[in-house]
Design a protein around this motif. Structure first.
Motif, PDB file in Angstrom:
ATOM      1  N   GLY A  13       4.811   0.298   4.724  1.00  0.00           N
ATOM      2  CA  GLY A  13       3.875   0.329   3.608  1.00  0.00           C
ATOM      3  C   GLY A  13       3.108  -0.717   3.409  1.00  0.00           C
ATOM      4  O   GLY A  13       1.677  -0.413   2.924  1.00  0.00           O
ATOM      5  N   GLN A  14       3.294  -1.574   3.490  1.00  0.00           N
ATOM      6  CA  GLN A  14       2.587  -3.085   3.108  1.00  0.00           C
ATOM      7  C   GLN A  14       1.518  -3.215   4.118  1.00  0.00           C
ATOM      8  O   GLN A  14       0.367  -3.344   4.008  1.00  0.00           O
ATOM      9  N   ALA A  15       1.764  -2.724   5.709  1.00  0.00           N
ATOM     10  CA  ALA A  15       0.738  -2.598   6.586  1.00  0.00           C
ATOM     11  C   ALA A  15      -0.286  -1.481   6.269  1.00  0.00           C
ATOM     12  O   ALA A  15      -1.466  -1.859   6.376  1.00  0.00           O
ATOM     13  N   MET A  19      -4.275  -2.204   5.923  1.00  0.00           N
ATOM     14  CA  MET A  19      -5.201  -1.337   6.543  1.00  0.00           C
ATOM     15  C   MET A  19      -6.268  -0.390   5.776  1.00  0.00           C
ATOM     16  O   MET A  19      -7.159  -0.393   6.274  1.00  0.00           O
ATOM     17  N   TYR A  20      -5.654   0.123   4.610  1.00  0.00           N
ATOM     18  CA  TYR A  20      -6.413   0.669   3.767  1.00  0.00           C
ATOM     19  C   TYR A  20      -7.437  -0.225   3.422  1.00  0.00           C
ATOM     20  O   TYR A  20      -8.669   0.468   3.266  1.00  0.00           O
ATOM     21  N   LEU A  21      -7.037  -1.183   2.846  1.00  0.00           N
ATOM     22  CA  LEU A  21      -8.052  -2.332   2.299  1.00  0.00           C
ATOM     23  C   LEU A  21      -9.333  -2.445   3.311  1.00  0.00           C
ATOM     24  O   LEU A  21     -10.190  -2.859   2.815  1.00  0.00           O
ATOM     25  N   HIS A  22      -8.572  -2.832   4.600  1.00  0.00           N
ATOM     26  CA  HIS A  22      -9.772  -3.356   5.602  1.00  0.00           C
ATOM     27  C   HIS A  22     -10.606  -2.068   5.726  1.00  0.00           C
ATOM     28  O   HIS A  22     -11.696  -2.518   5.761  1.00  0.00           O
ATOM     29  N   ARG A  23     -10.266  -0.929   6.027  1.00  0.00           N
ATOM     30  CA  ARG A  23     -10.927   0.277   6.008  1.00  0.00           C
ATOM     31  C   ARG A  23     -12.071   0.535   4.987  1.00  0.00           C
ATOM     32  O   ARG A  23     -13.021   0.980   5.174  1.00  0.00           O
ATOM     33  N   ASN A  24     -11.624   0.227   3.918  1.00  0.00           N
ATOM     34  CA  ASN A  24     -12.343   0.281   2.588  1.00  0.00           C
ATOM     35  C   ASN A  24     -13.254  -0.840   1.854  1.00  0.00           C
ATOM     36  O   ASN A  24     -13.317  -0.698   0.625  1.00  0.00           O
ATOM     37  N   GLN A  25     -13.230  -1.732   2.851  1.00  0.00           N
ATOM     38  CA  GLN A  25     -13.871  -3.041   2.233  1.00  0.00           C
ATOM     39  C   GLN A  25     -15.188  -3.132   1.571  1.00  0.00           C
ATOM     40  O   GLN A  25     -15.561  -3.860   0.613  1.00  0.00           O
ATOM     41  N   GLN A  53       0.103 -10.110  -2.615  1.00  0.00           N
ATOM     42  CA  GLN A  53      -0.508 -11.317  -3.291  1.00  0.00           C
ATOM     43  C   GLN A  53       0.364 -12.728  -2.963  1.00  0.00           C
ATOM     44  O   GLN A  53      -0.174 -13.670  -2.807  1.00  0.00           O
ATOM     45  N   ASN A  54       1.681 -12.348  -3.161  1.00  0.00           N
ATOM     46  CA  ASN A  54       2.497 -13.597  -2.700  1.00  0.00           C
ATOM     47  C   ASN A  54       2.259 -14.349  -1.420  1.00  0.00           C
ATOM     48  O   ASN A  54       2.197 -15.357  -1.216  1.00  0.00           O
ATOM     49  N   TYR A  55       2.276 -13.221  -0.475  1.00  0.00           N
ATOM     50  CA  TYR A  55       1.822 -13.611   0.941  1.00  0.00           C
ATOM     51  C   TYR A  55       0.372 -14.212   1.029  1.00  0.00           C
ATOM     52  O   TYR A  55       0.025 -14.707   2.341  1.00  0.00           O
ATOM     53  N   GLU A  56      -0.358 -14.038  -0.054  1.00  0.00           N
ATOM     54  CA  GLU A  56      -1.799 -14.572  -0.030  1.00  0.00           C
ATOM     55  C   GLU A  56      -2.528 -13.754   0.901  1.00  0.00           C
ATOM     56  O   GLU A  56      -3.551 -14.135   1.575  1.00  0.00           O
ATOM     57  N   TYR A  57      -2.101 -12.312   1.072  1.00  0.00           N
ATOM     58  CA  TYR A  57      -2.894 -11.564   1.802  1.00  0.00           C
ATOM     59  C   TYR A  57      -4.219 -10.675   1.017  1.00  0.00           C
ATOM     60  O   TYR A  57      -4.856 -10.164   1.556  1.00  0.00           O
ATOM     61  N   ILE A  58      -3.965 -10.795  -0.311  1.00  0.00           N
ATOM     62  CA  ILE A  58      -4.815  -9.922  -1.199  1.00  0.00           C
ATOM     63  C   ILE A  58      -5.099 -10.761  -2.285  1.00  0.00           C
ATOM     64  O   ILE A  58      -4.107 -11.540  -2.644  1.00  0.00           O
ATOM     65  N   GLN A  59      -6.014 -10.337  -3.158  1.00  0.00           N
ATOM     66  CA  GLN A  59      -6.389 -11.019  -4.374  1.00  0.00           C
ATOM     67  C   GLN A  59      -6.660  -9.808  -5.402  1.00  0.00           C
ATOM     68  O   GLN A  59      -7.047  -8.756  -4.888  1.00  0.00           O
ATOM     69  N   THR A  75      -7.902 -11.269   1.523  1.00  0.00           N
ATOM     70  CA  THR A  75      -8.290 -12.546   1.504  1.00  0.00           C
ATOM     71  C   THR A  75      -8.729 -12.648   2.997  1.00  0.00           C
ATOM     72  O   THR A  75      -8.131 -11.653   3.919  1.00  0.00           O
ATOM     73  N   PRO A  76      -9.171 -13.838   3.552  1.00  0.00           N
ATOM     74  CA  PRO A  76      -9.323 -13.937   4.868  1.00  0.00           C
ATOM     75  C   PRO A  76      -8.061 -14.026   5.785  1.00  0.00           C
ATOM     76  O   PRO A  76      -7.960 -13.270   6.870  1.00  0.00           O
ATOM     77  N   LYS A  77      -6.806 -14.302   5.286  1.00  0.00           N
ATOM     78  CA  LYS A  77      -5.763 -14.305   5.651  1.00  0.00           C
ATOM     79  C   LYS A  77      -5.308 -12.748   6.033  1.00  0.00           C
ATOM     80  O   LYS A  77      -4.539 -12.620   6.829  1.00  0.00           O
ATOM     81  N   GLY A  78      -5.505 -12.197   4.919  1.00  0.00           N
ATOM     82  CA  GLY A  78      -4.994 -10.508   4.792  1.00  0.00           C
ATOM     83  C   GLY A  78      -5.989  -9.814   5.829  1.00  0.00           C
ATOM     84  O   GLY A  78      -5.278  -8.984   6.416  1.00  0.00           O
ATOM     85  N   GLU A  79      -7.210 -10.238   5.894  1.00  0.00           N
ATOM     86  CA  GLU A  79      -8.014  -9.519   6.829  1.00  0.00           C
ATOM     87  C   GLU A  79      -7.355  -9.758   8.254  1.00  0.00           C
ATOM     88  O   GLU A  79      -7.233  -8.721   9.203  1.00  0.00           O
ATOM     89  N   GLU A  80      -6.907 -10.791   8.753  1.00  0.00           N
ATOM     90  CA  GLU A  80      -6.454 -11.066  10.006  1.00  0.00           C
ATOM     91  C   GLU A  80      -4.999 -10.441  10.171  1.00  0.00           C
ATOM     92  O   GLU A  80      -4.915  -9.702  11.225  1.00  0.00           O
ATOM     93  N   VAL A  81      -4.249 -10.297   9.104  1.00  0.00           N
ATOM     94  CA  VAL A  81      -2.885  -9.485   9.172  1.00  0.00           C
ATOM     95  C   VAL A  81      -3.451  -7.941   9.479  1.00  0.00           C
ATOM     96  O   VAL A  81      -2.669  -7.136  10.142  1.00  0.00           O
ATOM     97  N   ALA A  82      -4.258  -7.638   8.595  1.00  0.00           N
ATOM     98  CA  ALA A  82      -4.710  -6.172   8.590  1.00  0.00           C
ATOM     99  C   ALA A  82      -5.205  -5.690  10.002  1.00  0.00           C
ATOM    100  O   ALA A  82      -4.959  -4.774  10.745  1.00  0.00           O
ATOM    101  N   LEU A  83      -6.166  -6.569  10.593  1.00  0.00           N
ATOM    102  CA  LEU A  83      -6.344  -6.367  12.152  1.00  0.00           C
ATOM    103  C   LEU A  83      -5.456  -6.333  12.972  1.00  0.00           C
ATOM    104  O   LEU A  83      -5.250  -5.550  13.958  1.00  0.00           O
ATOM    105  N   SER A  84      -4.407  -7.196  12.766  1.00  0.00           N
ATOM    106  CA  SER A  84      -3.077  -7.266  13.660  1.00  0.00           C
ATOM    107  C   SER A  84      -2.332  -5.886  13.368  1.00  0.00           C
ATOM    108  O   SER A  84      -1.667  -5.109  14.371  1.00  0.00           O
ATOM    109  N   ALA A  85      -2.366  -5.452  12.069  1.00  0.00           N
ATOM    110  CA  ALA A  85      -1.500  -4.208  12.101  1.00  0.00           C
ATOM    111  C   ALA A  85      -2.335  -2.849  12.554  1.00  0.00           C
ATOM    112  O   ALA A  85      -1.778  -2.018  13.204  1.00  0.00           O
ATOM    113  N   VAL A  86      -3.697  -3.012  12.570  1.00  0.00           N
ATOM    114  CA  VAL A  86      -4.549  -2.073  13.181  1.00  0.00           C
ATOM    115  C   VAL A  86      -4.111  -1.935  14.587  1.00  0.00           C
ATOM    116  O   VAL A  86      -3.960  -0.770  15.383  1.00  0.00           O
ATOM    117  N   LYS A  87      -4.335  -3.182  15.160  1.00  0.00           N
ATOM    118  CA  LYS A  87      -3.935  -3.211  16.695  1.00  0.00           C
ATOM    119  C   LYS A  87      -2.609  -2.600  17.040  1.00  0.00           C
ATOM    120  O   LYS A  87      -2.325  -1.859  17.943  1.00  0.00           O
TER     121      LYS A  87
END
Length: 125
Positions: A13-15, A19-25, A53-59, A75-87
């Protein structure tokens, strides 16, 4: 998929939210948008957003239009993790597609379309 996402300390669910936030930036996304898109309750989304937010993936950022609302942004950290989830998702889908013959894939797509149509009709009633 949970096992694959857990390699990045995420649950499915978190992933999916990342990914939703990444696609809708390019869009303004509020919690209600996430609730509506995934058809899940507000409390569930609040818990996911708090964790992300606690993981600093979103604001959460105050809306310029309505101060009661908070925009949800990666966040930039969240974008990195989102791209990893997409892959991870793409790799799993590719592995599944390799298992199916062309004919099996056509049958599968037909069944999914039929199920989606049924679900859409049930929701309309």
């Amino acid at each position: 998929m949970d096992k694959k996402y857990l390699e990045n300390d995420l649950h499915t669910g978190q992933a999916r939210v990342l990914m939703y936030l990444h696609r809708n930036q390019s869009e303004v996304v509020y919690q209600k948008d996430i609730e509506a898109f995934f058809q899940i309750r507000g409390g569930t989304v609040t818990g996911m957003i708090d964790t992300l937010q606690n993981y600093e993936y979103i604001q959460r950022i105050d809306s310029e239009i309505d101060k009661r609302k908070k925009r949800i942004v990666l966040t930039p950290k969240g974008e990195e993790v989102a791209l990893s989830a997409v892959k991870t998702t793409q790799d799993m889908e590719n592995n599944i597609y390799e298992l199916l013959t062309g004919q099996e894939l056509l049958v599968f797509q037909g069944v999914v379309e039929k199920m989606n149509k049924f679900i859409d009709e049930e929701e309309a009633n």
